[in-house]
Write an enzyme that holds these catalytic residues in place. Structure first.
Site, PDB file in Angstrom:
ATOM      1  N   HIS A  74      12.148 -36.109  24.724  1.00  0.00           N
ATOM      2  CA  HIS A  74      12.224 -34.650  24.754  1.00  0.00           C
ATOM      3  C   HIS A  74      11.327 -34.140  25.886  1.00  0.00           C
ATOM      4  O   HIS A  74      10.275 -34.720  26.174  1.00  0.00           O
ATOM      5  CB  HIS A  74      11.750 -34.060  23.425  1.00  0.00           C
ATOM      6  CG  HIS A  74      12.418 -34.659  22.230  1.00  0.00           C
ATOM      7  ND1 HIS A  74      13.746 -34.454  21.925  1.00  0.00           N
ATOM      8  CD2 HIS A  74      11.940 -35.485  21.251  1.00  0.00           C
ATOM      9  CE1 HIS A  74      14.059 -35.104  20.817  1.00  0.00           C
ATOM     10  NE2 HIS A  74      12.982 -35.741  20.394  1.00  0.00           N
ATOM     11  N   TYR A  85      12.979  -4.104  50.293  1.00  0.00           N
ATOM     12  CA  TYR A  85      14.107  -3.678  49.458  1.00  0.00           C
ATOM     13  C   TYR A  85      15.241  -3.076  50.281  1.00  0.00           C
ATOM     14  O   TYR A  85      16.423  -3.308  49.993  1.00  0.00           O
ATOM     15  CB  TYR A  85      13.623  -2.674  48.412  1.00  0.00           C
ATOM     16  CG  TYR A  85      14.704  -2.256  47.446  1.00  0.00           C
ATOM     17  CD1 TYR A  85      15.046  -3.075  46.378  1.00  0.00           C
ATOM     18  CD2 TYR A  85      15.390  -1.050  47.616  1.00  0.00           C
ATOM     19  CE1 TYR A  85      16.049  -2.712  45.497  1.00  0.00           C
ATOM     20  CE2 TYR A  85      16.397  -0.676  46.743  1.00  0.00           C
ATOM     21  CZ  TYR A  85      16.716  -1.510  45.675  1.00  0.00           C
ATOM     22  OH  TYR A  85      17.715  -1.156  44.813  1.00  0.00           O
ATOM     23  N   LYS A 104      19.898  -5.826  50.394  1.00  0.00           N
ATOM     24  CA  LYS A 104      21.317  -5.681  50.078  1.00  0.00           C
ATOM     25  C   LYS A 104      22.187  -6.103  51.258  1.00  0.00           C
ATOM     26  O   LYS A 104      23.191  -6.809  51.086  1.00  0.00           O
ATOM     27  CB  LYS A 104      21.619  -4.231  49.690  1.00  0.00           C
ATOM     28  CG  LYS A 104      23.055  -4.012  49.232  1.00  0.00           C
ATOM     29  CD  LYS A 104      23.352  -4.797  47.956  1.00  0.00           C
ATOM     30  CE  LYS A 104      24.746  -4.499  47.437  1.00  0.00           C
ATOM     31  NZ  LYS A 104      25.059  -5.290  46.220  1.00  0.00           N
TER      32      LYS A 104
END
Length: 240
Positions: free
Chosen positions: A46, A181, A185
């Site tokens: 695990h 920012y 885009k």
């Protein structure tokens, strides 16, 4: 040495090693924050952020009271009232998650060892994997294991590893880059027609309060995750 249902020893490096749980041999391998390892034998166990283990470490919620074994054999009660982010990479598998954490001071930290078992009641729920300094007399002690649904955790196959990069002020993220920012885009739109055969990459961007993980093909962003920080960092800071 024994406590509740576990047997443990102290190794030559002063770490605690859990040897048995319920009279069954146990395996617990602790990794440094952000460490990358290549060992195929570890894939059979695990994995939780910061540890590879034959033991399934129980899901815990915030405000749980835990007990941590100290160097003198006593149990120190602590409350899980913070969160943090930790990860490792094992055989190109990126294992990450937001973990509950307790706050300890310098005096308490000195009483604890890496590998110290952590209990909820009399049940073993985790081990001490690391500490992260957040103040002059304040450390986060993350508690790794299965995470509740309200906290993000997971694993991703990363053929080319994980790049870690510090987020600069006033920057946004797309794919493999951070930009102001007002430029992000346009950059994103420019990637729409890029070649689909480009190399895949995984990038982790971080600041004190925030983690961003992107998975990308070339500069084209396929996945973008956002979650709370802070990022648990290794003792040797090698992140940019």
């Amino acid at each position: 040495m024994e406590l509740y249902n576990i047997k443990y020893a102290i190794d030559p490096t002063n770490k605690i090693v859990i040897e048995q749980v319920d009279n069954v041999d146990a395996f617990v391998h602790i990794l440094e924050p952000g460490q990358e390892v290549f060992d195929e034998t570890l894939s059979r166990y695990h994995q939780f952020p910061g540890v590879v283990s034959s033991i399934i470490f129980t899901q815990l919620v915030l405000n749980t009271i835990i007990s941590v074994l100290s160097e003198d054999g006593s149990l120190l009660p602590l409350k899980l009232e913070n969160t943090c982010f930790n990860f490792h990479v094992c055989n190109k598998r990126f294992v990450f998650g937001n973990l509950p954490a307790a706050i300890v001071n310098n005096e308490t930290k000195q009483k604890l060892r890496i590998g110290s078992p952590i209990f909820a009641g009399e049940k073993l729920v985790s081990v001490v994997t690391t500490f992260h300094r957040v103040g002059e007399n304040e450390w986060l002690l993350p508690v790794t294991g299965i995470q509740e649904a309200s906290r993000l955790s997971g694993h991703i196959k990363v053929p080319n590893g994980v790049r870690v990069e510090k987020l600069r002020p006033n920057m946004s993220v797309y794919g493999t880059v951070q930009l102001p920012y007002d430029k992000i885009k346009r950059h994103a739109l420019e990637q729409e027609n890029k070649t689909p055969n480009a190399l895949e990459s995984c990038v982790l961007f971080y600041r004190d309060s925030e983690i961003r993980i992107t998975y990308n093909r070339g500069d084209y962003e396929i996945m973008h995750l956002r979650m709370p920080g802070p990022l648990i960092q290794p003792n040797t800071i090698y992140y940019s």
